[in-house]
Design an enzyme around this catalytic site. Structure first.
Site, mmCIF file in Angstrom:
data_model
loop_
_atom_site.group_PDB
_atom_site.id
_atom_site.type_symbol
_atom_site.label_atom_id
_atom_site.label_comp_id
_atom_site.label_asym_id
_atom_site.label_seq_id
_atom_site.Cartn_x
_atom_site.Cartn_y
_atom_site.Cartn_z
ATOM 1 N N CYS A 118 0.837 -1.213 0.000
ATOM 2 C CA CYS A 118 0.000 0.000 0.000
ATOM 3 C C CYS A 118 0.875 1.269 0.000
ATOM 4 C CB CYS A 118 -0.926 -0.071 1.211
ATOM 5 S SG CYS A 118 -1.298 1.478 2.011
ATOM 6 N N CYS A 137 0.790 3.498 2.982
ATOM 7 C CA CYS A 137 1.486 2.934 4.150
ATOM 8 C C CYS A 137 2.973 3.201 4.033
ATOM 9 C CB CYS A 137 1.258 1.425 4.258
ATOM 10 S SG CYS A 137 -0.483 0.985 4.346
#
Ligand SMILES: Cc1cc2nc3c(=O)[nH]c(=O)nc-3n(C[C@H](O)[C@H](O)[C@H](O)COP(=O)(O)OP(=O)(O)OC[C@H]3O[C@@H](n4cnc5c(N)ncnc54)[C@H](O)[C@@H]3O)c2cc1C
Length: 514
Positions: free
Chosen positions: A69, A72
């Site tokens: 991600c 992230c």
């Protein structure tokens, strides 16, 4: 980059291979280590519960993320910046908040992430470590003891959320030995709560020093065995009791009696690379590399010697009456033979040598140790004031101060010459020490469920009958604990019967005026 390489090469040739390898971390750091290790602890389904359960921290933040991600990945430096404030030996505020992360994109973590209803990445949860290890989280559940962190998008915002939550004022750039944030109130009994982690650290350090300095010789074997018996029977931490028992069980294999003979096949030289150095007397989690209760405001002012005092006091309050003199001898001999501070061990042994009559009550020994510690405090108070060597935030004092134990003090009595003198109420001091170093010391310890009823005297029995416990003591270690405690018990019984016909000779009034 080439200038960094040049500098490293120069350092290499100026200081030699060993010095550069020892200091390379700090050299790299000062040059801006391009890839410092992560401060947040990576957890997965196999270690999640255990790490959280065993953590000394009072709070935990867990980030659930997915390695693929992009948000992230961008968030990672923010999270790491806050993690560096709390995690690891170089942290400014270790042992307060555990910062961890779980990669939900890994198959093995699917169930774990489901347990915490992870619905987006990154997702941050907050709570006591024990609540994470024993439970899960649902977004709409009322009265949950785990909370979602709704405003932690940058490192500043995350730290400010934490500060608000626990009423602190930690900063992202706090230095390791910055003074303002240490909990300093000597009158706060709550401070002792996490000292057990330092007692474990000090226990490990004591044995590390013994191994490192090859202090086990034919004449020091017996005192070490006696001290290990004391630890196996009465150490306030269960895992240190277990580790001490294991050392006792293997003592002859680890240190054959001819170990230090240069002609022996078992000589110390052939033992150089054996497993001793990696022997974890208090389990794999110890040493942690930092101090909590015994942390100074400067490097090298407190730490080990503070932890060792706490260990000795906490042993003293766990004894049966009849064991007190044996424990006194074991402690005096241990300090004499193995405490590497020459002045300390000499002074302490001098105090031991002044005891002419055996102790036959626990409270007498508890008070003797307290008085001995106060004598050291009194001497050091003067020395530190004149030399400026003390920790400014932890000045030596006659202890406990009134705020910590008002009932320990008799009302101030004016003498005929107009001066006044502090007089101790020794019954109250003894009661206070038993409470402080007994139940209070272990009351917030994560391992306390394994410590037995009150975390103290019944713990051995409880440990040994806890057959359903997943981390029950192995049979051998249990046996060694039993032997150690029987050794103390049997000698105690002998001692008591020996004492029956003797008059009570100890003179507590000598303790009254320090
Ligand atoms: C056996 C021994 C002998 C030592 N002798 C010397 C010496 O001769 N010279 C020297 O320079 N250093 C000596 N030290 C080190 C010194 O006593 C301190 O440990 C060190 O200066 C760190 O002090 P500290 O502020 O952490 O408090 P410490 O004195 O280490 O005390 C740790 C904690 O114990 C509690 N405490 C304080 N006093 C008492 C008491 N009377 N009874 C019960 N609990 C108490 C307090 O909570 C305190 O924070 C000795 C240490 C030990 C273990």
């Amino acid at each position: 980059m080439s200038s960094i390489l040049l500098l490293l090469l120069l350092l290499y040739f100026s200081f030699g291979v060993s010095s550069i390898s020892i200091g390379s971390r700090s050299i790299l750091r000062s040059l801006g280590d391009p890839d410092p290790p992560d401060a947040a602890v990576d957890l997965n389904i196999t270690n999640f519960d255990k790490v959280l359960r065993d953590s000394p921290a009072s709070f935990a933040v867990v980030e659930f993320f997915a390695h693929w991600c992009p948000a992230c990945r961008n968030y990672k430096p923010h999270y790491e910046r806050v993690a560096r404030v709390f995690n690891g030996p170089d942290a400014a505020h270790p042992g307060i908040v555990l910062m961890a992360r779980v990669d939900c994109a890994l198959k093995i973590n699917t169930k774990l992430c489901d347990r915490f209803s992870v619905g987006h990445y990154p997702m941050l949860l907050w709570g006591a470590p024990s609540k994470f290890s024993s439970g899960g989280w649902e977004p709409n559940k009322e009265k949950s003891e785990i909370h979602a962190i709704d405003d932690g998008r940058t490192s500043e915002r995350l730290l400010s959320w934490i500060n608000k939550k626990i009423g602190s004022s930690y900063g992202l750039d706090d230095e390791k030995y910055e003074n303002e944030h240490l909990p300093l109130n000597a009158s706060d009994p709550g401070q002792i709560l996490r000292a057990l982690y330092d007692v474990e650290e000090a226990t490990w350090s004591s044995f590390d020093i013994i191994f490192e300095h090859k202090m086990i010789k034919s004449e020091t074997r017996a005192p070490l065995i006696r001290f290990l018996q004391l630890l196996a029977a009465h150490h306030p931490s269960r895992r240190c009791r277990k580790g001490s028992a294991e050392i006792l069980m293997n003592f002859d294999d680890l240190w054959p009696s001819d170990l230090w003979s240069p002609y022996s096949e078992n000589s110390a030289i052939s033992h150089e690379n054996n497993s001793l150095k990696s022997f974890h007397i208090c389990g794999k989690e110890v040493p942690r590399g930092y101090w909590i209760f015994c942390r100074g405001s400067k490097n090298d002012t407190r730490g080990f010697s503070c932890g060792l005092w706490i260990l000795l006091h906490s042993l003293s309050v766990r004894l049966e009456d009849g064991e007190s003199h044996l424990a006194f001898t074991a402690i005096c001999d241990f300090i004499h033979n193995f405490f590497i501070c020459e002045e300390c061990r000499k002074h302490f042994y001098d105090m031991c040598s002044t005891v002419s009559r055996p102790f036959n009550k626990t409270s007498d020994f508890v008070l003797w140790l307290w008085e001995a510690h106060n004598k050291v405090n009194k001497r050091l108070k003067k020395e530190e004031a004149s030399m400026g060597t003390g920790d400014p935030k932890f000045p030596k004092m006659i202890w406990p101060p009134k705020q910590l134990c008002p009932s320990c003090y008799h009302p101030i009595r004016k003498k005929d010459d107009g001066t006044s003198q502090t007089e101790w109420n020794l019954d109250e001091v003894s009661k206070f020490l038993v409470g402080y170093y007994g139940n209070m010391l272990v009351s917030s310890y994560k391992d306390k469920v394994l410590l037995g009823l009150n975390g103290s005297k019944n713990s051995l029995v409880d440990d040994m009958v806890a057959s359903t416990n997943a981390v029950a003591v192995p049979v051998g270690a249990a046996l060694a604990i039993a032997v150690a405690s029987c050794a103390f018990g049997a000698l105690a019984w002998f001692w008591r019967s020996h004492q029956k016909n003797r008059k009570y000779l100890h003179q507590p009034h000598l303790l009254k005026n320090i």
